[in-house]
Write an enzyme that holds these catalytic residues in place. Structure first.
Site, PDB file in Angstrom:
ATOM      1  N   GLU A 105     -15.317 -48.746  12.943  1.00  0.00           N
ATOM      2  CA  GLU A 105     -15.981 -49.658  12.021  1.00  0.00           C
ATOM      3  C   GLU A 105     -15.059 -50.201  10.944  1.00  0.00           C
ATOM      4  OE1 GLU A 105     -19.095 -47.518   9.943  1.00  0.00           O
ATOM      5  OE2 GLU A 105     -18.274 -45.621  10.544  1.00  0.00           O
ATOM      6  N   ASP A 131     -27.856 -44.288   7.493  1.00  0.00           N
ATOM      7  CA  ASP A 131     -26.435 -44.213   7.835  1.00  0.00           C
ATOM      8  C   ASP A 131     -25.683 -43.568   6.661  1.00  0.00           C
ATOM      9  OD1 ASP A 131     -24.042 -44.400   9.160  1.00  0.00           O
ATOM     10  OD2 ASP A 131     -24.379 -46.429   9.867  1.00  0.00           O
TER      11      ASP A 131
END
Ligand code: BGC
Ligand code: BGC
Length: 620
Positions: free
Chosen positions: A511, A317
């Site tokens: 997020e 990520d």
């Protein structure tokens, strides 16, 4: 140790056997290799290429920069970059289809200038349509697709998404998210199809089929990426990240559970998407029992590669390895040795390149590990068609007409109407076209940005007319026929209407910014609803949200209540159901709690006592 070696050689033999099966399969009448065998089937071509590569060229293949952090386009060839991404908001100047295409082509041309001319994989978060690009169709977020229970539809949506992505040249989508969010207070809940592993596994597999098709190298398909491996949806309250002095309770936190529970609840989506042939998997920012997934050899090598038979590559990520303990060099060593194959750097690519090379030269990372990583990356590149005759570094302009087309919007509209969950109805729905006046009101009533949520045009999404589409108000106007439709944002004008439709809900977030312990509507929305309720007209509330919210009083003061999730750009799908042109069929894919402190609450719990159960949904 000896036992360990025996297991490894047994696995090796198994791998050889399955590899030779592939060879005979692909040569025989059984058709081309499928699933993970597709990747292995390129190994002899991969090995020929690998044998020609220098260490620097290999390190380059393992590097992914975000285009917005390129100091110079020539760095793509200078560092032999294997991949680029556009993270949320990493757009070309005008954010149009043409600009995206030109950007992609410019970068791909640079990669082809290198000695070996290995093309780039270019990744983007097309998590509900090609939602970064103005004019693309924006589909409902996964939570809404979970409510449709319609795997064929998810496959079709993913097929369309692939096509729109490919129209910009881009060949890799960081989707599907197969998270199983277990606590709705986590800000990424809407990225998951359901709180229940079986439904996630089924719809995740459908998404991979739609994105990659049988041949991810076909002109209208893209490479998929299952994320975030594993347990991203299981983080414990109070373990999340701290950013700019703010503690986020869940995001990037720690998932505390036995391996048995991790497998049972969070692993299913990987089992099915691997079987379906997903080419890449993104390890999670989160930890499992205190160990970051990005550094876990147990997860990245033993489980996903050796046990689940994943033959594609792992992409970290965004700057996730930076969160490992120690300095950047030790982060790199730990993560690559754990099994990470490509690193989403995304900014400090020069440092990454230097340190990874150094680590190999010093022997902190073995050449075997590097070769394994690069072999995996190249296999996937072969499978993506990048080395086939006829492959072009230019985007395929034949796909342009379909981009944002009416046909694509029709499918999104269908998805919207199938995703709506009717939670309450005293008979006010469906609406009659014999009414005199319908009043539409609320913060979300005329706002594409709000109905689309996060990961739309910008990373966190944004309010307002951020892209093309039809607002819920527009959709109602279109459907209302002779009925007069009036509008206000704040509830005024409700008096005297035959019915008031109140559209309220969460403002866009993604997020960490979405972590929320209360899950209540903003005060102005509550006020809008009370104005509408005070008017004596019947009230139909349409809730836009990335998860079930605590709206007991709002339910009470509404005659009908529809959970519309984050429907995306095609607001007519809401009107389709409100007017009864299509009866509601959506079923909750998440449990709806009575209060926030019931979280975590999930189907199958002991003492399960929610407001609405998993699977609930009325119809007419
Ligand atoms: C997210 C991923 C995403 C990546 C690239 C990360 O912050 O967790 O889901 O694919 O960024 O934008
Ligand atoms: C990027 C996103 C990424 C996030 C991670 C943002 O600046 O635009 O793509 O997911 O950072 O923190």
């Amino acid at each position: 140790m000896e036992g360990h070696m025996r297991i490894i050689s047994a696995l090796f033999v198994l791998a050889m056997i399955s590899a030779s099966c592939v060879d005979s399969d692909s040569a025989g009448d059984d058709g081309p290799p499928t699933g993970q065998q597709l990747y292995v089937s390129f190994d002899s071509r991969v090995d020929t290429l690998l044998a020609q590569m220098t260490l620097e060229e290999k390190v380059g293949q393992m590097t992914q920069a975000d285009q917005e952090f390129l100091d110079d386009v020539d760095d793509i060839s200078k560092y032999y970059m294997g991949s680029l991404l556009s993270g949320g908001g990493s757009d070309p100047a005008t954010n149009s289809l043409e600009d995206w295409r030109a950007m992609y082509e410019r970068y791909q041309a640079k990669a082809l200038e290198t000695r070996l001319g290995i093309p780039l994989l270019y990744g983007v978060d097309a998590v509900h349509g090609h939602s970064n690009v103005i004019g693309a169709v924006v589909f409902p977020h996964n939570i809404g697709l979970g409510a449709t229970r319609n795997a064929d539809l998810v496959e079709e949506i993913s097929r369309i998404t692939a096509l729109e992505v490919k129209a910009t040249g881009i060949n890799w989508d960081f989707a599907p998210c197969v998270a199983v969010p277990r606590d709705d207070r986590w800000g990424r809940t809407y990225e998951g199809f359901a709180e229940e592993p079986g439904l996630v596994a089924e719809l995740g597999a459908a998404a991979v089929r739609g994105l990659q098709g049988a041949d991810p190298g076909a002109p209208e398909r893209v490479l998929a990426c299952s994320k975030h491996f594993v347990g991203d949806g299981g983080t414990a309250l109070g373990t999340g990240l701290t950013n700019a002095g703010i503690d986020y309770p869940f995001d990037r936190g720690d998932t505390r559970m036995t391996e048995e529970e991790l497998r049972r609840v969070h692993m299913e989506g990987y089992v099915t998407t691997i079987a379906e042939g997903v080419g890449t998997i993104m390890p999670s920012y989160s930890s499992w029992n205190g160990v970051k997934a990005s550094g876990s050899r147990r997860l990245l090598t033993e489980i996903v590669k050796e046990e689940l038979g994943f033959e594609g590559f792992l992409i970290s990520d965004f700057a996730a390895i930076d969160e490992l303990p120690g300095d950047y060099k030790s982060d790199i060593i730990e993560s690559i040795n754990a099994g990470m194959d490509m690193v989403m750097v995304p900014a400090e690519y020069e440092t990454f390149f230097t340190l990874l090379k150094e680590a190999v030269e010093e022997g902190s990372i073995s050449m075997d590990r590097i070769d394994d990583a690069v072999r995996r990356i190249l296999r996937v590149k072969f499978a993506s068609g990048l080395f086939e005759e006829g492959w072009s570094p230019m985007a395929d302009e034949r796909l342009e007409d379909a981009f944002g087309s009416t046909e694509h919007r029709e499918v999104a509209r269908q998805a919207v109407r199938e995703s709506l969950v009717l939670l309450k109805n005293d008979g006010v729905l469906p609406l009659s076209r014999d009414l005199t006046r319908i009043h539409v009101t609320g913060s979300g009533s005329n706002d594409i940005g709000m109905q689309s949520g996060g990961w739309t045009i910008d990373w966190q999404g944004a309010l307002g007319a951020i892209t093309t589409g039809t607002t819920i108000l527009d959709g109602i106007r279109e459907a209302a026929g002779e009925v007069e439709v009036t509008h206000s944002v704040d509830g005024t004008g409700s008096e005297g209407a035959d019915v008031v439709i109140v559209v309220v809900g969460e403002r866009p977030y993604a997020e960490f910014f979405g972590d929320d312990l209360e899950l209540r509507l903003p005060p102005e929305d509550i006020e809008t609803l009370s104005r509408a309720a005070a008017s004596a007209s019947p009230v139909v509330t349409v809730l836009l949200s990335g998860r079930p919210m605590i709206v007991n009083e709002e339910l009470e003061s509404s005659n009908a209540f529809v959970a519309a999730w984050l429907p995306g750009s095609e607001g007519q799908g809401v009107a389709d159901v409100l007017f009864g042109d299509h009866a509601p069929t959506g079923k909750l894919s998440y449990t709806w709690p009575r209060s926030a402190d019931q979280h975590p609450i999930n189907v199958g719990d002991e003492d399960y006592d929610p407001l609405f159960e998993f699977g609930f949904g009325l119809t007419y």
